[in-house]
Enzyme design. Structure first.
Site, PDB file in Angstrom:
ATOM      1  N   ASP A   2      17.639  95.402 114.094  1.00  0.00           N
ATOM      2  CA  ASP A   2      17.074  95.869 115.365  1.00  0.00           C
ATOM      3  C   ASP A   2      18.049  95.699 116.529  1.00  0.00           C
ATOM      4  O   ASP A   2      17.795  94.949 117.473  1.00  0.00           O
ATOM      5  CB  ASP A   2      15.782  95.115 115.673  1.00  0.00           C
ATOM      6  CG  ASP A   2      14.756  95.221 114.567  1.00  0.00           C
ATOM      7  OD1 ASP A   2      14.715  96.264 113.901  1.00  0.00           O
ATOM      8  OD2 ASP A   2      13.981  94.253 114.385  1.00  0.00           O
ATOM      9  N   GLU A  62       8.690 104.687 115.537  1.00  0.00           N
ATOM     10  CA  GLU A  62       8.908 103.501 116.358  1.00  0.00           C
ATOM     11  C   GLU A  62      10.323 103.542 116.937  1.00  0.00           C
ATOM     12  O   GLU A  62      11.005 104.558 116.859  1.00  0.00           O
ATOM     13  CB  GLU A  62       8.717 102.219 115.529  1.00  0.00           C
ATOM     14  CG  GLU A  62       9.635 102.122 114.305  1.00  0.00           C
ATOM     15  CD  GLU A  62       9.325 100.937 113.426  1.00  0.00           C
ATOM     16  OE1 GLU A  62       8.310 100.253 113.648  1.00  0.00           O
ATOM     17  OE2 GLU A  62      10.104 100.683 112.480  1.00  0.00           O
TER      18      GLU A  62
END
Length: 316
Positions: free
Chosen positions: A31, A203
């Protein structure tokens, strides 16, 4: 090459010095978020701590690394943890960091201890490497504030963009993309949370601006690919432009971040290159060039990574 690693690992990296991806090989990172600050680029990641064979995320902290040449990276350690937020109980999921008026703000999704589901906290630091401290003492967004999906993880993956006029926007969500303006203090919402219709949004939203055009990239579908749209303002309207990076071979997520550094453009993402496992991911980076029309091309994942690009006076 990574600084501050055990001698045995340094030997392994030296033996494979031709390969720059993944960026970190002594722990699992995921991430990515990036901040360019002067002559350095700062990379923020989550840390995958799942054991071999586990089939769930185990994430407790956010880490920070930096470079001034895109090849040699310094490990600055832990920037924040779940316990940075006393009201949180678990899961240091995909966070973002932004610099604004001399301070650094960390927007972090975590499971709330008393309100079911994920919430977004805000940390603040005087330096890009932290440590970050809770800027509010409470969550900025909680799961009971949004009702677009029935799941408890639809308020994850915050990404904050500060426009040229100083106005900040936070984008976040799973399955349904949401955005909201932030007040000048960066720790309060300014108005209503709104939703955005994007083709096959999953997302990981990320907004950046180039030559007056706003680029909204995101993870699309599941397993995820990276797709993007463009618009004339931070709130759209958005025109879908297509896929720019294909899905990973093993891990079902990918999660991108973009940055321009020392005259070149880069995209960060994660894959399973080190572990060959879904929940033990590693952050990597590629250089790319925009088309004459401003389009982002299809970008391949590589082991070589980008060429060295030292900023003037670079000293890793």
């Amino acid at each position: 090459m990574m600084r501050h690693l055990p001698p045995a690992l340094l030997f392994c990296i030296a033996a494979g010095a031709h390969a720059a991806n993944p960026i970190v090989t002594d722990i699992f990172t995921a991430d990515p978020a990036v901040v360019v600050d002067g002559k350095r680029l700062y990379l923020y990641t989550g840390r995958d701590e799942a054991s071999p064979g586990e089939t769930t995320y185990r994430m407790n902290e956010w880490r920070v690394f930096s470079t001034c040449d895109m090849r040699n990276w310094t490990d600055h350690g832990v920037a924040a943890m779940v316990k940075t937020f006393a009201w949180a109980k678990a899961d240091a999921f995909a966070a973002d960091v932004v610099r604004h008026k001399g301070k650094y703000y960390l927007y972090a999704p975590v499971k709330h201890a008393t309100i079911p589901g994920f919430a977004i906290g805000v940390g603040v630091s005087d330096t890009p490497t932290g440590p970050f401290r809770d800027a509010r003492g409470s969550a900025l967004v909680t799961n009971d504030m949004t009702r677009e999906t029935p799941n408890g993880w639809d308020d994850i993956d915050p990404a904050v963009f500060v426009d040229d006029d100083g106005q900040a926007y936070m984008y976040f969500g799973n399955k349904v993309l949401k955005y909201v303006r932030l007040k000048p203090n960066m720790i309060e919402l300014d108005g209503t949370i709104r939703t955005v219709g994007l083709f096959n949004f999953e997302e990981a939203p990320w907004l950046h601006k180039r030559d007056g055009v706003y680029y909204l990239s995101y993870a699309s579908g599941l397993p995820e690919v990276i797709a993007y749209a463009t618009g004339p303002s931070p709130t759209g309207p958005w025109t879908y432009r297509g896929v720019i990076m294909d899905k990973n071979k093993v891990t079902h997520t990918i999660h991108q971040a973009f940055a321009d550094f020392n005259g070149k453009s880069y995209v960060f993402y994660h894959n399973e290159m080190v572990s060959n496992a879904d929940y033990r991911r590693s952050v990597a980076v590629e250089e790319f060039s925009y088309g004459k029309d401003g389009a982002i091309p299809r970008i391949a994942q590589t082991r070589a990574g980008p060429a060295a690009n030292p900023a003037p006076g670079c000293n890793n």
